[in-house]
Write a protein that holds these residues in place. Sequence first.
Motif, PDB file in Angstrom:
ATOM      1  N   PHE A 192      -4.160  -2.902  -1.035  1.00 33.24           N
ATOM      2  CA  PHE A 192      -3.851  -3.435   0.663  1.00 33.24           C
ATOM      3  C   PHE A 192      -2.592  -3.232   0.757  1.00 33.24           C
ATOM      4  O   PHE A 192      -1.680  -3.339   0.086  1.00 33.24           O
ATOM      5  CB  PHE A 192      -4.708  -4.596   1.052  1.00 33.24           C
ATOM      6  N   ALA A 193      -2.078  -2.702   2.065  1.00 34.29           N
ATOM      7  CA  ALA A 193      -1.002  -2.605   2.485  1.00 34.29           C
ATOM      8  C   ALA A 193      -0.874  -3.225   3.966  1.00 34.29           C
ATOM      9  O   ALA A 193      -1.398  -2.656   4.839  1.00 34.29           O
ATOM     10  CB  ALA A 193      -0.366  -1.191   2.676  1.00 34.29           C
ATOM     11  N   TYR A 194      -0.248  -4.503   3.857  1.00 35.17           N
ATOM     12  CA  TYR A 194       0.031  -4.897   5.326  1.00 35.17           C
ATOM     13  C   TYR A 194       1.343  -4.443   6.273  1.00 35.17           C
ATOM     14  O   TYR A 194       2.374  -4.476   5.699  1.00 35.17           O
ATOM     15  CB  TYR A 194       0.220  -6.803   5.234  1.00 35.17           C
ATOM     16  N   GLU A 195       0.978  -3.656   7.197  1.00 41.30           N
ATOM     17  CA  GLU A 195       1.959  -3.015   7.650  1.00 41.30           C
ATOM     18  C   GLU A 195       2.002  -3.360   9.360  1.00 41.30           C
ATOM     19  O   GLU A 195       1.352  -2.914  10.126  1.00 41.30           O
ATOM     20  CB  GLU A 195       1.687  -1.433   7.837  1.00 41.30           C
ATOM     21  N   PRO A 196       2.766  -4.481   9.656  1.00 39.50           N
ATOM     22  CA  PRO A 196       2.889  -4.777  10.951  1.00 39.50           C
ATOM     23  C   PRO A 196       3.536  -3.601  11.745  1.00 39.50           C
ATOM     24  O   PRO A 196       4.427  -3.104  11.627  1.00 39.50           O
ATOM     25  CB  PRO A 196       3.949  -5.970  10.916  1.00 39.50           C
ATOM     26  N   VAL A 197       2.858  -3.192  12.892  1.00 34.95           N
ATOM     27  CA  VAL A 197       2.753  -1.940  13.580  1.00 34.95           C
ATOM     28  C   VAL A 197       4.402  -2.152  14.361  1.00 34.95           C
ATOM     29  O   VAL A 197       5.031  -1.056  14.220  1.00 34.95           O
ATOM     30  CB  VAL A 197       1.634  -1.873  14.601  1.00 34.95           C
ATOM     31  N   THR A 220     -11.681 -11.849  -8.176  1.00 34.18           N
ATOM     32  CA  THR A 220     -11.292 -10.754  -7.791  1.00 34.18           C
ATOM     33  C   THR A 220     -10.265 -10.406  -6.840  1.00 34.18           C
ATOM     34  O   THR A 220      -9.404  -9.514  -6.976  1.00 34.18           O
ATOM     35  CB  THR A 220     -12.699 -10.145  -6.975  1.00 34.18           C
ATOM     36  N   ALA A 221     -10.130 -11.405  -5.921  1.00 32.97           N
ATOM     37  CA  ALA A 221      -8.930 -11.296  -4.985  1.00 32.97           C
ATOM     38  C   ALA A 221      -7.472 -11.395  -5.741  1.00 32.97           C
ATOM     39  O   ALA A 221      -6.630 -10.857  -5.345  1.00 32.97           O
ATOM     40  CB  ALA A 221      -8.950 -12.476  -3.960  1.00 32.97           C
ATOM     41  N   GLY A 222      -7.585 -12.260  -7.048  1.00 27.75           N
ATOM     42  CA  GLY A 222      -6.386 -12.370  -7.585  1.00 27.75           C
ATOM     43  C   GLY A 222      -5.896 -10.885  -8.353  1.00 27.75           C
ATOM     44  O   GLY A 222      -4.774 -10.913  -8.832  1.00 27.75           O
ATOM     45  N   GLU A 223      -6.913 -10.023  -8.370  1.00 26.31           N
ATOM     46  CA  GLU A 223      -6.500  -8.736  -9.168  1.00 26.31           C
ATOM     47  C   GLU A 223      -6.065  -7.648  -8.011  1.00 26.31           C
ATOM     48  O   GLU A 223      -5.592  -6.802  -8.610  1.00 26.31           O
ATOM     49  CB  GLU A 223      -7.779  -8.299 -10.181  1.00 26.31           C
ATOM     50  N   ILE A 224      -6.609  -7.752  -6.932  1.00 26.09           N
ATOM     51  CA  ILE A 224      -6.139  -6.807  -6.037  1.00 26.09           C
ATOM     52  C   ILE A 224      -4.600  -6.853  -5.565  1.00 26.09           C
ATOM     53  O   ILE A 224      -4.348  -8.017  -5.200  1.00 26.09           O
ATOM     54  CB  ILE A 224      -7.272  -6.840  -4.451  1.00 26.09           C
ATOM     55  N   ARG A 225      -4.114  -5.478  -5.445  1.00 28.99           N
ATOM     56  CA  ARG A 225      -2.524  -5.610  -5.202  1.00 28.99           C
ATOM     57  C   ARG A 225      -2.403  -5.469  -3.582  1.00 28.99           C
ATOM     58  O   ARG A 225      -3.242  -4.905  -2.844  1.00 28.99           O
ATOM     59  CB  ARG A 225      -1.830  -4.543  -5.950  1.00 28.99           C
ATOM     60  N   ILE A 226      -1.506  -6.220  -2.997  1.00 28.46           N
ATOM     61  CA  ILE A 226      -1.212  -6.417  -1.660  1.00 28.46           C
ATOM     62  C   ILE A 226       0.241  -5.970  -1.433  1.00 28.46           C
ATOM     63  O   ILE A 226       1.085  -6.497  -1.974  1.00 28.46           O
ATOM     64  CB  ILE A 226      -1.703  -7.442  -0.965  1.00 28.46           C
ATOM     65  N   GLN A 227       0.528  -4.701  -0.852  1.00 28.38           N
ATOM     66  CA  GLN A 227       1.895  -4.474  -0.572  1.00 28.38           C
ATOM     67  C   GLN A 227       2.394  -4.760   0.848  1.00 28.38           C
ATOM     68  O   GLN A 227       1.540  -5.196   1.834  1.00 28.38           O
ATOM     69  CB  GLN A 227       1.979  -3.009  -0.416  1.00 28.38           C
ATOM     70  N   TYR A 228       3.391  -4.954   1.250  1.00 22.45           N
ATOM     71  CA  TYR A 228       3.975  -4.828   2.342  1.00 22.45           C
ATOM     72  C   TYR A 228       4.513  -3.660   2.813  1.00 22.45           C
ATOM     73  O   TYR A 228       5.383  -3.079   2.157  1.00 22.45           O
ATOM     74  CB  TYR A 228       5.143  -6.190   2.782  1.00 22.45           C
ATOM     75  N   GLY A 229       4.321  -3.378   4.069  1.00 25.41           N
ATOM     76  CA  GLY A 229       5.067  -2.057   4.258  1.00 25.41           C
ATOM     77  C   GLY A 229       5.632  -2.361   6.109  1.00 25.41           C
ATOM     78  O   GLY A 229       5.128  -3.029   6.874  1.00 25.41           O
ATOM     79  N   GLY A 230       6.861  -1.760   6.485  1.00 24.77           N
ATOM     80  CA  GLY A 230       7.521  -1.891   7.639  1.00 24.77           C
ATOM     81  C   GLY A 230       8.894  -2.063   7.410  1.00 24.77           C
ATOM     82  O   GLY A 230       9.286  -2.984   7.162  1.00 24.77           O
ATOM     83  N   SER A 231       9.595  -0.977   7.517  1.00 29.09           N
ATOM     84  CA  SER A 231      11.149  -0.734   7.494  1.00 29.09           C
ATOM     85  C   SER A 231      11.502  -1.502   5.990  1.00 29.09           C
ATOM     86  O   SER A 231      12.526  -2.436   5.835  1.00 29.09           O
ATOM     87  CB  SER A 231      11.663  -1.475   8.510  1.00 29.09           C
TER      88      SER A 231
END
Length: 248
Positions: A164-169, A202-213
Amino acid sequence: MRKVIVAGNWKMNKTPREAIELIETLKPLVSEREDVEVVFCPPFISLMVAVEAVKGTNIKIGAQNMYFEENGAYTGEVAPDMIAECGVEYVILGHSERRQYFGETDESINKKVKKAFEHGLKPIICVGETLEQREQGITEDLVRLQTKIALKDISKEDAKKAVFAYEPVWAIGTGKTATSVQAEEVCAAIRRVLSEIYDEETAGEIRIQYGGSVNAGNAAELFAMPNIDGGLVGGASLKADFAKIVNY
Protein backbone atom coordinates in the motif's frame (compact mmCIF):
# COMPACT_ATOMS: atom_id res chain seq x y z
CA MET A 1 10.48 -7.99 9.77
CA ARG A 2 9.09 -6.10 6.78
CA LYS A 3 11.64 -5.25 4.11
CA VAL A 4 11.77 -1.59 3.13
CA ILE A 5 10.59 -0.99 -0.44
CA VAL A 6 11.52 2.16 -2.34
CA ALA A 7 9.79 2.49 -5.72
CA GLY A 8 10.38 5.20 -8.31
CA ASN A 9 7.30 6.24 -10.26
CA TRP A 10 8.74 7.85 -13.37
CA LYS A 11 5.30 8.94 -14.57
CA MET A 12 5.30 10.23 -18.20
CA ASN A 13 9.05 10.74 -18.35
CA LYS A 14 12.03 9.09 -20.07
CA THR A 15 12.22 7.61 -23.55
CA PRO A 16 13.61 4.05 -23.79
CA ARG A 17 17.09 5.47 -24.43
CA GLU A 18 16.83 7.83 -21.47
CA ALA A 19 15.48 5.04 -19.29
CA ILE A 20 18.55 2.90 -19.94
CA GLU A 21 20.81 5.89 -19.21
CA LEU A 22 19.12 6.51 -15.86
CA ILE A 23 19.23 2.85 -14.90
CA GLU A 24 22.92 2.62 -15.75
CA THR A 25 23.54 5.70 -13.59
CA LEU A 26 21.61 4.32 -10.63
CA LYS A 27 22.67 0.66 -10.73
CA PRO A 28 26.07 1.05 -9.04
CA LEU A 29 24.58 3.45 -6.48
CA VAL A 30 21.82 1.17 -5.17
CA SER A 31 23.09 -2.35 -5.80
CA GLU A 32 24.69 -2.75 -2.36
CA ARG A 33 21.48 -2.40 -0.36
CA GLU A 34 20.27 -5.96 0.10
CA ASP A 35 17.98 -4.79 2.93
CA VAL A 36 16.01 -2.46 0.63
CA GLU A 37 13.83 -3.58 -2.29
CA VAL A 38 14.32 -1.16 -5.17
CA VAL A 39 11.68 -0.82 -7.90
CA PHE A 40 11.73 1.34 -11.03
CA CYS A 41 8.39 2.06 -12.72
CA PRO A 42 9.01 3.54 -16.19
CA PRO A 43 6.36 4.17 -18.87
CA PHE A 44 4.96 1.15 -20.73
CA ILE A 45 7.16 1.75 -23.77
CA SER A 46 10.32 1.31 -21.68
CA LEU A 47 9.35 -1.76 -19.65
CA MET A 48 11.13 -4.34 -21.80
CA VAL A 49 14.39 -2.40 -22.08
CA ALA A 50 14.27 -1.67 -18.35
CA VAL A 51 13.83 -5.35 -17.47
CA GLU A 52 16.82 -6.18 -19.65
CA ALA A 53 18.92 -3.37 -18.16
CA VAL A 54 18.46 -4.52 -14.55
CA LYS A 55 19.21 -8.20 -15.12
CA GLY A 56 21.70 -9.51 -12.59
CA THR A 57 20.89 -6.77 -10.07
CA ASN A 58 18.62 -6.48 -7.05
CA ILE A 59 16.42 -3.94 -8.88
CA LYS A 60 12.83 -4.85 -9.80
CA ILE A 61 10.68 -3.29 -12.52
CA GLY A 62 7.06 -2.24 -12.17
CA ALA A 63 4.41 -0.82 -14.50
CA GLN A 64 2.48 2.35 -13.73
CA ASN A 65 -0.97 1.01 -14.56
CA MET A 66 -2.90 -1.70 -16.39
CA TYR A 67 -6.47 -2.44 -17.45
CA PHE A 68 -8.71 -5.05 -15.82
CA GLU A 69 -9.72 -6.85 -19.04
CA GLU A 70 -7.66 -9.60 -20.66
CA ASN A 71 -8.01 -8.25 -24.21
CA GLY A 72 -10.50 -6.55 -26.49
CA ALA A 73 -11.52 -3.26 -28.04
CA TYR A 74 -9.97 -0.97 -25.45
CA THR A 75 -7.84 1.37 -27.52
CA GLY A 76 -4.83 2.69 -25.68
CA GLU A 77 -5.09 0.26 -22.75
CA VAL A 78 -2.60 -2.43 -21.73
CA ALA A 79 -3.65 -5.86 -20.46
CA PRO A 80 -2.17 -7.55 -17.37
CA ASP A 81 -0.61 -10.42 -19.30
CA MET A 82 1.12 -7.93 -21.61
CA ILE A 83 3.05 -6.34 -18.75
CA ALA A 84 3.59 -9.69 -17.01
CA GLU A 85 5.19 -11.07 -20.18
CA CYS A 86 7.60 -8.12 -20.19
CA GLY A 87 9.04 -9.52 -16.96
CA VAL A 88 7.79 -6.89 -14.53
CA GLU A 89 7.04 -7.80 -10.93
CA TYR A 90 5.00 -4.84 -9.68
CA VAL A 91 2.21 -2.60 -10.96
CA ILE A 92 1.04 0.71 -9.48
CA LEU A 93 -2.75 0.83 -9.17
CA GLY A 94 -5.06 3.65 -8.13
CA HIS A 95 -2.56 6.49 -8.22
CA SER A 96 -4.29 9.80 -7.48
CA GLU A 97 -3.38 11.09 -10.94
CA ARG A 98 -5.23 8.15 -12.46
CA ARG A 99 -8.21 8.84 -10.21
CA GLN A 100 -8.15 12.60 -10.86
CA TYR A 101 -7.38 12.79 -14.59
CA PHE A 102 -8.80 9.52 -15.89
CA GLY A 103 -11.80 8.94 -13.65
CA GLU A 104 -10.66 5.74 -11.97
CA THR A 105 -12.87 4.63 -9.11
CA ASP A 106 -12.35 2.47 -6.05
CA GLU A 107 -14.39 -0.24 -7.78
CA SER A 108 -12.29 -0.22 -10.97
CA ILE A 109 -9.13 -0.35 -8.86
CA ASN A 110 -10.47 -3.43 -7.09
CA LYS A 111 -10.98 -5.09 -10.49
CA LYS A 112 -7.38 -4.27 -11.39
CA VAL A 113 -6.06 -5.63 -8.08
CA LYS A 114 -7.83 -8.93 -8.74
CA LYS A 115 -6.39 -9.16 -12.26
CA ALA A 116 -2.91 -8.31 -11.04
CA PHE A 117 -2.94 -11.25 -8.66
CA GLU A 118 -4.36 -13.55 -11.34
CA HIS A 119 -1.30 -12.77 -13.48
CA GLY A 120 1.30 -13.03 -10.74
CA LEU A 121 1.81 -9.27 -10.44
CA LYS A 122 2.24 -7.51 -7.10
CA PRO A 123 0.07 -4.39 -6.87
CA ILE A 124 1.23 -1.16 -5.26
CA ILE A 125 -2.18 0.16 -4.21
CA CYS A 126 -2.36 3.94 -3.77
CA VAL A 127 -4.71 5.62 -1.32
CA GLY A 128 -4.89 9.17 -0.04
CA GLU A 129 -6.90 12.33 0.50
CA THR A 130 -7.13 15.77 -1.08
CA LEU A 131 -6.40 18.93 0.90
CA GLU A 132 -10.13 19.65 1.13
CA GLN A 133 -10.81 16.18 2.53
CA ARG A 134 -8.02 16.58 5.11
CA GLU A 135 -9.42 19.94 6.18
CA GLN A 136 -12.85 18.32 6.54
CA GLY A 137 -11.34 15.80 8.96
CA ILE A 138 -12.24 12.73 6.90
CA THR A 139 -8.75 11.50 5.99
CA GLU A 140 -8.93 8.29 7.99
CA ASP A 141 -12.51 7.54 6.94
CA LEU A 142 -11.60 7.99 3.27
CA VAL A 143 -8.41 5.92 3.40
CA ARG A 144 -10.21 3.13 5.26
CA LEU A 145 -12.88 3.07 2.54
CA GLN A 146 -10.32 3.07 -0.29
CA THR A 147 -8.42 0.22 1.38
CA LYS A 148 -11.50 -1.90 2.04
CA ILE A 149 -12.83 -1.58 -1.51
CA ALA A 150 -9.41 -2.24 -3.07
CA LEU A 151 -9.21 -5.53 -1.17
CA LYS A 152 -12.80 -6.69 -1.70
CA ASP A 153 -12.78 -10.47 -2.31
CA ILE A 154 -8.96 -10.63 -2.06
CA SER A 155 -7.62 -13.54 0.00
CA LYS A 156 -5.19 -12.84 2.80
CA GLU A 157 -2.57 -14.95 1.01
CA ASP A 158 -2.72 -12.55 -1.94
CA ALA A 159 -3.06 -9.48 0.26
CA LYS A 160 0.28 -10.26 1.88
CA LYS A 161 1.96 -9.76 -1.52
CA ALA A 162 0.43 -6.30 -1.99
CA VAL A 163 2.05 -3.01 -1.09
CA PHE A 164 0.00 0.00 0.00
CA ALA A 165 1.16 3.52 -0.73
CA TYR A 166 -0.31 6.37 1.30
CA GLU A 167 -0.12 9.40 -0.95
CA PRO A 168 -1.79 12.58 0.31
CA VAL A 169 -2.92 14.21 -2.94
CA TRP A 170 -2.00 17.66 -1.63
CA ALA A 171 1.65 16.57 -1.30
CA ILE A 172 2.16 15.04 -4.76
CA GLY A 173 4.40 17.17 -6.94
CA THR A 174 3.79 20.24 -4.78
CA GLY A 175 6.95 20.19 -2.72
CA LYS A 176 4.74 19.90 0.37
CA THR A 177 5.27 16.81 2.48
CA ALA A 178 3.18 15.37 5.26
CA THR A 179 5.13 15.49 8.48
CA SER A 180 6.48 12.16 9.64
CA VAL A 181 3.83 12.19 12.39
CA GLN A 182 0.99 12.87 9.91
CA ALA A 183 2.24 10.17 7.56
CA GLU A 184 2.63 7.67 10.40
CA GLU A 185 -0.88 8.36 11.67
CA VAL A 186 -2.45 7.47 8.33
CA CYS A 187 -0.18 4.49 7.66
CA ALA A 188 -1.07 3.16 11.12
CA ALA A 189 -4.77 3.62 10.25
CA ILE A 190 -4.24 1.60 7.07
CA ARG A 191 -2.63 -1.17 9.09
CA ARG A 192 -5.54 -1.14 11.55
CA VAL A 193 -8.08 -1.61 8.77
CA LEU A 194 -5.95 -4.40 7.29
CA SER A 195 -6.11 -6.19 10.64
CA GLU A 196 -9.89 -5.76 10.64
CA ILE A 197 -10.22 -7.17 7.13
CA TYR A 198 -7.88 -10.08 7.82
CA ASP A 199 -5.99 -10.37 11.12
CA GLU A 200 -3.09 -8.71 12.93
CA GLU A 201 -0.53 -11.20 11.60
CA THR A 202 -1.53 -10.52 7.99
CA ALA A 203 -1.63 -6.77 8.58
CA GLY A 204 1.84 -6.99 10.10
CA GLU A 205 3.24 -8.55 6.91
CA ILE A 206 1.82 -6.04 4.40
CA ARG A 207 4.18 -3.20 3.55
CA ILE A 208 2.93 0.39 3.56
CA GLN A 209 4.85 3.14 1.78
CA TYR A 210 4.55 6.89 2.06
CA GLY A 211 4.49 8.92 -1.13
CA GLY A 212 4.27 12.65 -1.67
CA SER A 213 7.39 14.75 -2.29
CA VAL A 214 9.71 12.16 -0.72
CA ASN A 215 13.30 13.29 -1.13
CA ALA A 216 16.82 12.66 0.14
CA GLY A 217 16.29 15.14 2.96
CA ASN A 218 13.17 13.63 4.51
CA ALA A 219 13.42 9.92 3.67
CA ALA A 220 15.28 8.83 6.81
CA GLU A 221 12.80 10.47 9.18
CA LEU A 222 9.79 9.12 7.29
CA PHE A 223 11.12 5.58 6.96
CA ALA A 224 11.99 5.48 10.67
CA MET A 225 8.29 5.52 11.57
CA PRO A 226 7.04 2.10 12.74
CA ASN A 227 4.30 1.77 10.11
CA ILE A 228 6.13 3.29 7.13
CA ASP A 229 8.02 0.66 5.13
CA GLY A 230 9.56 2.82 2.43
CA GLY A 231 8.42 5.27 -0.20
CA LEU A 232 6.75 5.67 -3.57
CA VAL A 233 8.90 8.41 -5.06
CA GLY A 234 7.92 10.67 -7.94
CA GLY A 235 10.11 13.50 -9.21
CA ALA A 236 13.10 12.58 -7.08
CA SER A 237 13.27 9.16 -8.76
CA LEU A 238 14.30 10.74 -12.07
CA LYS A 239 17.81 11.69 -10.99
CA ALA A 240 20.82 10.26 -9.22
CA ASP A 241 19.56 11.65 -5.90
CA PHE A 242 17.13 8.72 -5.87
CA ALA A 243 20.06 6.64 -4.64
CA LYS A 244 20.26 8.83 -1.53
CA ILE A 245 16.66 7.89 -0.72
CA VAL A 246 17.44 4.20 -1.17
CA ASN A 247 20.54 4.62 1.00
CA TYR A 248 18.70 6.63 3.66
